[in-house]
Design a protein around this motif. Sequence first.
Motif, mmCIF file in Angstrom:
data_model
loop_
_atom_site.group_PDB
_atom_site.id
_atom_site.type_symbol
_atom_site.label_atom_id
_atom_site.label_comp_id
_atom_site.label_asym_id
_atom_site.label_seq_id
_atom_site.Cartn_x
_atom_site.Cartn_y
_atom_site.Cartn_z
ATOM 1 N N ARG A 1 0.571 -1.383 -0.077
ATOM 2 C CA ARG A 1 -0.177 -0.289 0.011
ATOM 3 C C ARG A 1 0.575 1.021 -0.269
ATOM 4 O O ARG A 1 1.624 1.597 0.962
ATOM 5 N N VAL A 2 0.771 1.730 -1.523
ATOM 6 C CA VAL A 2 1.814 2.696 -1.119
ATOM 7 C C VAL A 2 0.617 4.549 -0.786
ATOM 8 O O VAL A 2 -0.174 4.582 -1.740
ATOM 9 N N PRO A 3 0.903 5.244 0.207
ATOM 10 C CA PRO A 3 0.129 5.958 0.422
ATOM 11 C C PRO A 3 -0.224 7.267 -0.341
ATOM 12 O O PRO A 3 0.740 7.854 -0.854
ATOM 13 N N LEU B 1 -0.758 -1.512 -5.045
ATOM 14 C CA LEU B 1 0.750 -2.492 -5.794
ATOM 15 C C LEU B 1 0.976 -4.007 -5.501
ATOM 16 O O LEU B 1 1.143 -4.473 -4.209
ATOM 17 N N LYS B 2 0.036 -4.822 -6.564
ATOM 18 C CA LYS B 2 0.382 -6.181 -6.051
ATOM 19 C C LYS B 2 1.391 -7.521 -5.685
ATOM 20 O O LYS B 2 1.580 -6.605 -7.136
ATOM 21 N N VAL B 3 1.345 -7.696 -5.125
ATOM 22 C CA VAL B 3 2.687 -8.599 -4.819
ATOM 23 C C VAL B 3 2.846 -9.297 -6.448
ATOM 24 O O VAL B 3 3.916 -9.385 -7.031
ATOM 25 N N ASN B 4 1.850 -10.082 -6.481
ATOM 26 C CA ASN B 4 1.446 -11.023 -7.584
ATOM 27 C C ASN B 4 0.624 -10.398 -9.030
ATOM 28 O O ASN B 4 -0.442 -10.612 -9.196
ATOM 29 N N PHE B 5 1.169 -9.400 -9.393
ATOM 30 C CA PHE B 5 0.349 -8.566 -9.743
ATOM 31 C C PHE B 5 0.162 -9.104 -11.507
ATOM 32 O O PHE B 5 -0.777 -8.813 -12.065
ATOM 33 N N SER B 6 1.025 -9.638 -11.374
ATOM 34 C CA SER B 6 0.506 -10.818 -13.432
ATOM 35 C C SER B 6 -0.229 -11.585 -13.418
ATOM 36 O O SER B 6 -0.687 -12.507 -14.555
ATOM 37 N N GLY B 7 -0.318 -12.420 -11.938
ATOM 38 C CA GLY B 7 -1.168 -13.287 -11.776
ATOM 39 C C GLY B 7 -1.034 -15.025 -12.054
ATOM 40 O O GLY B 7 0.653 -15.331 -12.491
ATOM 41 N N VAL B 8 -1.559 -15.577 -13.066
ATOM 42 C CA VAL B 8 -1.060 -17.167 -13.636
ATOM 43 C C VAL B 8 -0.366 -15.786 -15.102
ATOM 44 O O VAL B 8 0.178 -17.555 -15.397
ATOM 45 N N MET B 9 -0.253 -15.669 -15.244
ATOM 46 C CA MET B 9 0.454 -15.098 -16.741
ATOM 47 C C MET B 9 2.070 -15.301 -16.671
ATOM 48 O O MET B 9 1.975 -16.288 -18.042
#
Length: 460
Positions: free
Chosen positions: A258-260, A281-289
């Motif tokens: 979480r970026v304030p 900002l998601k840790v697994n931004f790319s998902g299963v791609m």
Amino acid sequence: MFSAFINSFKVKELRKRILYTAGIIILCRIAANIPCPGVNAQNLSKYFDQLAGNSQAAGGILDMVNIFSGGALQQFAIGALGIMPYISASIIMQLLTPVLPALEKLKREGEVGYAKINQYTRYLTIAICLIQGAMAAIAMMNPERLSLPRPEAGALVDPNNGIGFILTSVIILTCGTMILMWFGERITEKGIGNGVSLIITINIIERLPQAVQSLISMVSSGETTAGGKFRLAHLFMLLLIFAVVTALTVMLTQGMRRVPIQMAKKTVGNKLTGGNTYMPLKVNFSGVMPIIFAGAIMMFPPMIFQLFDNETVRSWTQYFTHGTYSYLLIYGLLILAFSFFWVANMFNPLQISDNLKKEGAYIPGIRPGKPTADFLDNTMTRVTFAGAIFLTGLAIFPSLLYMWLKIPFDVSSFFGGTSLLIIVGVTIDTLSQMESHLVMKNYDGFLSRGRLHSRSGRGS
């Protein structure tokens, strides 16, 4: 949680959506069990049993496609290609949009532009179906062309059918995929959850009874399929590992940095907007791609090497054979590379920085403009590195179970990799949509504690 499921059928709109989704899913399963004409179903079933006992073939291209099609490939059904051609076309269009100015312009036009991009995606889906359908039909006639073992039970297709079988299969498989795509869009519009993702999830879960049956068979016989010892204690150990891996998968799916963000306060109508918020900002931004990309890339080198007459070049196939450490090493490195590649294409810190500046928002302690873009880029790089390492470990874990403990691939595939990531992600998304409907009608959701439950006024 059980009361929440009961409450789901008390809300008329939600009940209609659930029943509509269930009806579409039944139709998808029917499509996965109607075989194409011209295939010897008995020999095909024996061939997949033969592959299950082949350490080089197990977990390879056929197993991967068969999982995503819900067992349709094992019967060469009209839904044998599944909905993956549409997923592949969508991914290609997403990657091309930032690169091609024409597509970027369409994206900025709003709904009209998105409709045009969706139309291009459907055309690309048909093209992919034609290619993959032809490859599947040729593989049915001659599996050795895809570096697969020769069927021991006999021919899978009558060799006299030839071109007629290929043309018929390509048309049927293409139509099957397009129907599944249409089903997915109908679920998204009139059902509950993301239709395309839900169809893939149901296809993966379809193999769960078979996996449970394999576990029961190993416990009763005391041996794994590879001849190793298997006791009741091993079963409890596997169940514990499954619980831990599932929990870690949920953490990976839900994890974020979480970026304030500080937004200027302004009055819109009678409401005061702005103040303190955050950018996730998601840790697994790319998902299963990355896993899908890496798996697709690993299919091609063995097929290419087999085209050469040179024995030295052909021997390189061993480095890309499933069940070897070289395969896992290359596979893991590809996942790491594609994780950063996907983020680099989909996450644009300069655009985000400009949008924040236009809205009068800023990150505390960071100047607007380029410093903000650099901060977001560096932060996302660190977050992506941690997520990519975690994702790689999760992706290769089923293969390690298969190699070290001799656990059958249909069982080990549920202990990580694409299957578990998709199941967890889609389940969370679907339950979230159901929860929103319940909360709107003043029912308790699926969370017995926490933020949503406290809204109802009965505390946490």
